[in-house]
Design a protein around this motif. Structure first.
Motif, PDB file in Angstrom:
ATOM      1  N   UNK A   1       0.845  -1.195   0.000  1.00 41.16           N
ATOM      2  CA  UNK A   1       0.000   0.000   0.000  1.00 41.16           C
ATOM      3  C   UNK A   1       0.874   1.237   0.000  1.00 41.16           C
ATOM      4  N   UNK A   2       0.471   2.226  -0.759  1.00 40.24           N
ATOM      5  CA  UNK A   2       1.202   3.497  -0.769  1.00 40.24           C
ATOM      6  C   UNK A   2       0.257   4.602  -1.211  1.00 40.24           C
ATOM      7  N   UNK A   3       0.672   5.823  -0.942  1.00 35.58           N
ATOM      8  CA  UNK A   3      -0.167   6.980  -1.260  1.00 35.58           C
ATOM      9  C   UNK A   3      -0.098   7.297  -2.755  1.00 35.58           C
ATOM     10  N   UNK A   4       1.085   7.165  -3.310  1.00 38.20           N
ATOM     11  CA  UNK A   4       1.244   7.487  -4.738  1.00 38.20           C
ATOM     12  C   UNK A   4       2.374   6.621  -5.322  1.00 38.20           C
ATOM     13  N   UNK A   5       2.533   6.670  -6.638  1.00 40.47           N
ATOM     14  CA  UNK A   5       3.515   5.797  -7.285  1.00 40.47           C
ATOM     15  C   UNK A   5       4.945   6.006  -6.768  1.00 40.47           C
TER      16      UNK A   5
ATOM     17  N   UNK B   1       9.310  -2.083 -11.019  1.00 34.45           N
ATOM     18  CA  UNK B   1       8.103  -1.475 -11.578  1.00 34.45           C
ATOM     19  C   UNK B   1       7.037  -1.528 -10.497  1.00 34.45           C
ATOM     20  N   UNK B   2       6.304  -0.436 -10.332  1.00 35.28           N
ATOM     21  CA  UNK B   2       5.099  -0.497  -9.504  1.00 35.28           C
ATOM     22  C   UNK B   2       3.912  -0.119 -10.370  1.00 35.28           C
ATOM     23  N   UNK B   3       2.819  -0.830 -10.187  1.00 31.90           N
ATOM     24  CA  UNK B   3       1.621  -0.611 -11.001  1.00 31.90           C
ATOM     25  C   UNK B   3       0.420  -0.601 -10.066  1.00 31.90           C
ATOM     26  N   UNK B   4      -0.450   0.374 -10.249  1.00 33.16           N
ATOM     27  CA  UNK B   4      -1.694   0.389  -9.494  1.00 33.16           C
ATOM     28  C   UNK B   4      -2.425  -0.934  -9.671  1.00 33.16           C
ATOM     29  N   UNK B   5      -2.741  -1.599  -8.569  1.00 33.24           N
ATOM     30  CA  UNK B   5      -3.422  -2.901  -8.699  1.00 33.24           C
ATOM     31  C   UNK B   5      -4.716  -2.777  -9.475  1.00 33.24           C
ATOM     32  N   UNK B   6      -5.384  -1.645  -9.284  1.00 32.79           N
ATOM     33  CA  UNK B   6      -6.667  -1.452  -9.971  1.00 32.79           C
ATOM     34  C   UNK B   6      -6.479  -1.340 -11.484  1.00 32.79           C
ATOM     35  N   UNK B   7      -5.245  -1.083 -11.912  1.00 34.39           N
ATOM     36  CA  UNK B   7      -5.003  -0.948 -13.354  1.00 34.39           C
ATOM     37  C   UNK B   7      -4.795  -2.303 -14.020  1.00 34.39           C
ATOM     38  N   UNK B   8      -4.699  -3.344 -13.206  1.00 34.59           N
ATOM     39  CA  UNK B   8      -4.464  -4.663 -13.790  1.00 34.59           C
ATOM     40  C   UNK B   8      -5.791  -5.333 -14.155  1.00 34.59           C
ATOM     41  N   UNK B   9      -5.898  -5.713 -15.381  1.00 32.24           N
ATOM     42  CA  UNK B   9      -7.078  -6.430 -15.856  1.00 32.24           C
ATOM     43  C   UNK B   9      -6.658  -7.880 -15.997  1.00 32.24           C
ATOM     44  N   UNK B  10      -7.380  -8.797 -15.380  1.00 34.68           N
ATOM     45  CA  UNK B  10      -6.916 -10.174 -15.436  1.00 34.68           C
ATOM     46  C   UNK B  10      -8.037 -11.138 -15.782  1.00 34.68           C
ATOM     47  N   UNK B  11      -7.641 -12.257 -16.340  1.00 37.11           N
ATOM     48  CA  UNK B  11      -8.626 -13.302 -16.621  1.00 37.11           C
ATOM     49  C   UNK B  11      -8.714 -14.205 -15.391  1.00 37.11           C
TER      50      UNK B  11
END
Ligand code: FE2
Ligand code: FE2
Lengths: 94, 322
Positions: A27-31, A52-62
């Motif tokens: 968890x973090x406040x910003x990238x 690399x850090x990526x917003x979890x919400x940005x990940x689309x998964x099957x």
């Protein structure tokens, strides 16, 4: 842990030339903060040379349960594999 | 032939870059790199990508006419793989700041080239065999070498591609083998195909090292790891035996084993033909390009529909949120 902090997924390249691999999340406040946290948490033993850090919400998964209808592993298509073709021994290293 | 720049006009950044390369470390997208390294890579990777995509045409030509359902499934799967290879490579070039639109535009305008082999027509079913065996075979020799190229995303793309290529070559060889074991007519068809594809396959490795425009700097930067002539020799050495095993004859009167070198000697390529085809005057250059342009233009409505749908969805989401 404050509820509003965003979740980030962390990927690390262990060595130049290799792909970044998923190692976990935080968890973090910003990238920028996520990157610092990732450094502190995931690279304490020289695990990597690049993060690399990526917003979890940005990940689309099957979903695994969708597997059959979404991406059938094509087990009925053995001809996609090199071993499907029987060649004479002398040239079988092709 | 381009000269390697003297060490004296190398900036400190470039010295670090070259040290990294000399130590066999990969260069990654966010690293500093000389402008020429970037440009050189974009040129090479995008042309490699174009080759994968244009290469779908001569084989696509036979999908509907494959002799059995099984062969048809195989050919379809192979052509599909080639489209995927194009995607891996375009993506690798995009990590260097090139856009897909620019690359496609350069292809359509004739500024970017692709492997000249795909400007030869696929006249018979045996050509599906010869292409898999020889053209993919030659591509594999080149791509195996490029797994060690200095640019990380390109090298990783090559690893992925090489894993998929082996089936391509084997299915092609299997077609040739089957024809060669068939009727006299079928064997003749296989031989004719080998006759037509042998020399263009050797041309795939490019000009002799002494004539190659980009080689010296590319080797220093380890974009290329082995020279055109080295790779070509490797291909000849491994292919001669494969032809022998199925009783086909390589169309080169000068082909002979050289005990001393430990390699096959082979005849001289028709460089005039090579230059003619690479400069646009092969049998199918116009057709290949026109087909790509047509497919791209006819696909415009799909791209437009996707954009329109996304815009509509965004608008709806915004309304729902308001
Ligand atoms: Fe390919
Ligand atoms: Fe292939």
């Amino acid at each position: 842990m404050s509820a509003h902090m965003k979740l980030f997924e962390v990927f690390i390249r262990s060595r130049r030339g290799l792909d970044h691999k998923h190692v976990g999340s935080l968890h973090a406040e910003d990238p920028a903060q996520a990157l610092e946290y990732a450094r502190d948490v995931y690279t304490r033993r020289s695990e990597g040379v690049s993060i690399w850090v990526v917003n979890s919400s940005a990940i689309v998964s099957s979903q695994e349960t969708d597997c059959e209808s979404f991406y059938d592993p094509l087990d009925d298509k053995p001809y996609r594999h090199a071993t499907h073709y029987q060649l004479p021994d002398e040239v079988n290293n092709m | 032939m381009t000269k390697i720049r003297p060490e004296t006009d190398v900036s400190p950044q470039e010295a670090v870059f070259q040290t990294r390369i000399d130590a066999e470390e990969k260069i990654e997208p966010k690293d500093w790199m000389p402008d020429k390294y970037r440009k050189n890579l974009i040129r090479q990777i995008s042309q490699h990508a174009h080759s994968e995509v244009i290469g779908m045409q001569p084989e696509g030509n036979w999908i509907t006419r494959a002799p059995t359902l099984h062969r048809k499934c195989v050919l379809l799967a192979k052509v599909q793989d080639e489209g995927g290879h194009g995607l891996y490579l375009y993506s690798a070039a995009e990590t260097l700041g090139a856009s897909r639109e620019e690359m496609v535009e350069a292809l359509h305008a004739g500024r970017a080239k692709y492997a000249s082999i795909f400007n030869y027509p696929s006249l018979t079913w045996a050509d599906m065999g010869a292409i898999g065996w020889l053209v993919d075979g030659a591509a594999i020799v080149n791509q195996v070498s490029l797994q060690r190229t200095s640019y990380g995303p390109y090298a990783r793309g090559m690893v992925r591609i090489c894993k998929e290529e082996s089936f391509h070559q084997r299915q092609g060889y299997h077609i040739m083998m089957t024809l060669a074991q068939g009727s006299a007519e079928q064997k003749a068809m296989a031989q004719d195909s080998l006759n037509r594809f042998w020399w263009p396959s050797l041309m795939m490795f490019g000009p002799h090292d002494s004539e190659s425009a980009h080689s010296a700097q590319s080797m220093k930067w380890k974009i290329k790891r082995q020279s055109n002539d080295e790779l070509r020799q490797k291909f000849v050495d491994q292919t001669v035996k494969q032809a022998e095993v199925i009783g086909l004859t390589i169309p080169d009167a000068d082909l002979s084993w050289n005990e001393e070198r430990g390699h096959y000697d082979f005849g001289e390529i028709d460089w005039e033909e090579f230059h003619r085809v690479i400069n646009g005057d092969g049998l199918c250059n116009r057709q290949r390009l026109a087909h790509h342009v047509k497919a791209h233009e006819e696909g415009a409505w799909v791209r437009d529909a996707i954009t329109a749908y996304e815009a509509k969805k965004r608008q709806r989401d915004a309304q729902a949120a308001a």
